[in-house]
Design a protein around this motif. Structure first.
Motif, PDB file in Angstrom:
ATOM      1  N   UNK A   1       0.254  -1.420   0.030  1.00  8.64           N
ATOM      2  CA  UNK A   1      -0.218   0.017   0.064  1.00  8.64           C
ATOM      3  C   UNK A   1       0.692   1.329  -0.013  1.00  8.64           C
TER       4      UNK A   1
ATOM      5  N   UNK B   1       0.594   6.267  -6.650  1.00  9.37           N
ATOM      6  CA  UNK B   1       0.096   6.970  -6.728  1.00  9.37           C
ATOM      7  C   UNK B   1      -0.027   9.030  -6.681  1.00  9.37           C
ATOM      8  N   UNK B   2       1.206   9.255  -6.007  1.00  7.48           N
ATOM      9  CA  UNK B   2       1.277  10.248  -6.059  1.00  7.48           C
ATOM     10  C   UNK B   2       1.519  10.952  -7.190  1.00  7.48           C
TER      11      UNK B   2
ATOM     12  N   UNK C   1      -0.960   4.973 -11.939  1.00  8.97           N
ATOM     13  CA  UNK C   1      -2.080   4.176 -10.834  1.00  8.97           C
ATOM     14  C   UNK C   1      -2.148   2.572 -11.394  1.00  8.97           C
TER      15      UNK C   1
ATOM     16  N   UNK D   1       2.088   2.222  -3.590  1.00  9.93           N
ATOM     17  CA  UNK D   1       1.172   1.658  -4.118  1.00  9.93           C
ATOM     18  C   UNK D   1       0.883   3.765  -4.317  1.00  9.93           C
ATOM     19  N   UNK D   2       0.333   3.811  -3.115  1.00 12.84           N
ATOM     20  CA  UNK D   2       0.581   5.623  -2.680  1.00 12.84           C
ATOM     21  C   UNK D   2       1.380   6.271  -3.378  1.00 12.84           C
ATOM     22  N   UNK D   3       2.494   5.661  -2.981  1.00 10.83           N
ATOM     23  CA  UNK D   3       3.501   6.549  -3.333  1.00 10.83           C
ATOM     24  C   UNK D   3       3.283   6.718  -4.969  1.00 10.83           C
TER      25      UNK D   3
END
Ligand code: ADP
Ligand code: MG
Lengths: 325, 250
Positions: A107, A114-115, A119, A110-112
């Motif tokens: 996670x 996404x920033x 995606x 994935x978030x990083x």
């Protein structure tokens, strides 16, 4: 328009550029007109004792803090005026091990990603994780990892957006020997694939082994900037003497650096012939020598001579090396 | 993405961030509606005290949770140092602002819906069909956005949890309690009536309550103007602080 693009082209040949960067924290001048450039594809080392200003310089490049004056550019983008583009091109592994305890390794990555607007980055995330030996930890919460593993997650986070420039701030501090070597191999591979690497480190062995070029900082000033080979060559005539004696001859006392792990001292000689003068001085003052050894110059001596002050008892770099080892 | 992460963050600790506030608020409802029902005069005939109280409590929990979400998320990220990952990413100041505001709005509304539903089930079934759902949504959204912004400012400003607690104890809590959650301001002495009219929280709660009963202490459009203007001003200020990297990019 032509002029503009030419100008841009000229700047683009550098991956990282510092022009007269200064920054003070109250009374402390952390950086004092620091200038140097790193070309695309280089493996560049930024060395210096604790408090030299390495982290401050990197933070300015990453836009984490402001500079008082001067320019910092990433792939030609000014970190102050074009922060979005500069950050897009930069991956930073911070010095402190930080993580978000709410999430798992996957996670977090994935978030990083996404920033950075990515995606569907799972394939690349898997690749990075397996290269860093973390693939079987992907489902674990960040809290469940050891310090060394969290450090590797930090490296992975810096790579999610495949940045052309990767900055690592003492990435191997507190990492066990085995993972340190794995990390070196991984960073070298990234460099071979074309990433520009800017590495700060306390481990001189690390810099000597990996870096093509080195800048040394001392109290916010660049005290050396050269190819690693040249730096070593420049000092290859010199010789390091380590000795233990009840006291030192007056004339030499000021040139001796205390060795932190023993009661011996270290004296660096510019030429081999100086050994004679040194020993003669001991004889003259009738001081017995308990132990004596010599060593060829390595980067550590260069480092000590450029950054060490005999009047400055603040932890010499050798101490840090011992401390982290 | 940042919004998604922020929402996931509070969702992961659902018991703390959503369930606990709902239960606390219901306890308020239980205690106050019994203790005060005979002593409070209301603006509207035929509205029971419990029914009057519920919208106020719903709004109060919306506001408090919106504030708590952005402020605690920011201060936690600052103290544990993981804010650096957001600062290193190419997230525009407006993106940063919007993500934290909307995450706070999301948590505020979620808690608000939770409180309202349980209140309707157990205490005040007459509130199941409020008169002006649109008014309710507008005030809930603006109010929670405003409090999220205050939470962002508080989170940016504080360096420790106790500084944040100070902000909460000396600004947020008094403003919510003196805003007419538990009473109609018409029941107050003149001085406090005037004081209440300077409190932006009063307009949020009054406007929100209007959505349930179609009646309020001040005209709903006045409330909307006040709350809307406050949201715009504070939004601009918050955005600017983020843009300047106030306290986070020193
Ligand atoms: N946020 C800060 N506030 C005050 N002083 C600081 C701050 N950051 C760094 N310094 C000071 O600036 C100098 C350089 O620090 P730093 O860049 O962390 O050095 P290095 O990374 O080379 O160890 C030190 O003297 C340090 O005490
Ligand atoms: Mg440092």
């Amino acid at each position: 328009m032509v002029v503009f693009s030419r100008h841009t082209l000229f700047i683009m040949s550098y991956a990282v550029q510092f022009e007269s960067v200064s920054r003070a924290f109250g009374e402390t001048q952390a950086l004092n007109h620091v200038s140097f450039s790193v070309e695309s594809g280089e493996f560049f080392g930024l060395l210096g004792p604790n408090g030299a200003g390495k982290t401050t310089l990197i933070s300015i490049l990453a836009g984490l803090i402001r500079s008082d004056r001067g320019l910092a550019r990433v792939m030609g983008f000014d970190a102050a005026t074009h922060p979005m583009q500069a950050r897009m091109n930069l991956g930073v592994v911070p010095q402190e091990i930080v993580y978000d305890p709410f999430f798992t390794v996957r996670e977090t990555l994935r978030f990083q990603a996404g920033y950075f607007g990515l995606m569907r980055a799972d394939d690349w995330i898997d690749e990075v994780l397996s290269h860093l030996g973390l693939i079987d930890k992907a489902r674990l919460n960040m809290r469940a990892l050891s310090g060394g593993m969290r450090r590797r997650v930090l490296v992975a986070q810096a790579l999610v957006h495949k940045p052309p420039v990767i900055v690592l701030d003492e990435p191997t501090a507190g990492v066990d020997v085995e993972s340190r070597h794995a990390l070196w191999a991984f960073i070298s591979r990234l460099n071979a694939e074309g990433h520009t690497i800017l590495l700060t480190t306390h481990y001189l062995e690390e810099a000597q082994k990996l870096c093509g070029r080195i800048a040394m900082l001392k109290k916010g000033n660049v005290v050396a900037l050269d190819h690693t080979d040249n730096l070593l060559k420049r000092f290859s005539q010199s010789l390091t003497v380590r000795l233990k004696a009840p006291r030192l001859p007056l004339a030499w006392a000021s040139r001796a650096l205390p060795l932190p792990s023993s009661d011996a001292v270290q004296i660096t000689l510019d030429r081999y012939e100086d050994i004679e003068a040194l020993i003669a001085a001991f004889r003259q003052e009738n001081i017995p020598i308990d132990r004596f050894s010599t060593e060829e110059a390595d980067l550590e001596d260069v480092f000590l001579r450029l950054t060490g002050d005999t009047d400055d008892k603040a932890a010499p770099p050798a101490a840090t090396k011992e401390h982290h080892a | 993405m940042l919004l998604y992460k922020e929402v996931r963050r509070f969702w992961r600790v659902f018991a703390q961030t959503v369930a606990a506030p709902v239960i606390t608020t219901l306890l308020y409802l239980l205690i106050f509606s019994h203790a005060l029902s005979n002593r409070i005069s209301l603006f509207h005939e035929g509205v029971s005290y419990a029914a009057f109280l519920v919208p106020g409590l719903v709004m109060m929990s919306v506001l408090q949770n919106a504030f708590a979400n952005s402020s605690s998320s920011l201060i936690q990220s600052k103290i544990s140092g993981n804010l650096v990952f957001i600062l290193l990413a190419p997230i525009s100041p407006f993106g940063f602002f919007a993500a934290y505001v909307l995450a706070g709005v999301a948590r505020g509304l979620l808690v608000g819906i939770g409180v309202w539903l349980t209140a309707v089930i157990f205490f005040t079934p007459e509130l199941l069909h409020p008169r002006g759902v649109l008014w309710i949504l507008i005030f809930a959204f603006l109010g929670s956005a405003l409090l999220s912004m205050l939470g962002i400012i508080a989170g940016l400003w504080s360096e420790k949890f106790d500084q944040l607690a100070m902000f909460q104890n000396f600004i947020i809590t008094p403003l919510t309690f003196l805003s007419g959650v538990f009473y109609s301001v018409h029941s107050l002495p003149a001085f406090w009536q005037t004081a209440s009219q300077l409190n932006p929280f009063f307009y949020m709660i009054d406007g929100f309550r209007y959505g349930f009963f179609g009646a309020s202490d001040v005209p709903v459009l006045t409330s909307l103007a006040f709350v809307g203007a406050a949201t715009l001003i504070l939004g601009g200020l918050t955005w600017k602080l983020i843009d300047q990297g106030w306290k986070i990019r020193p």
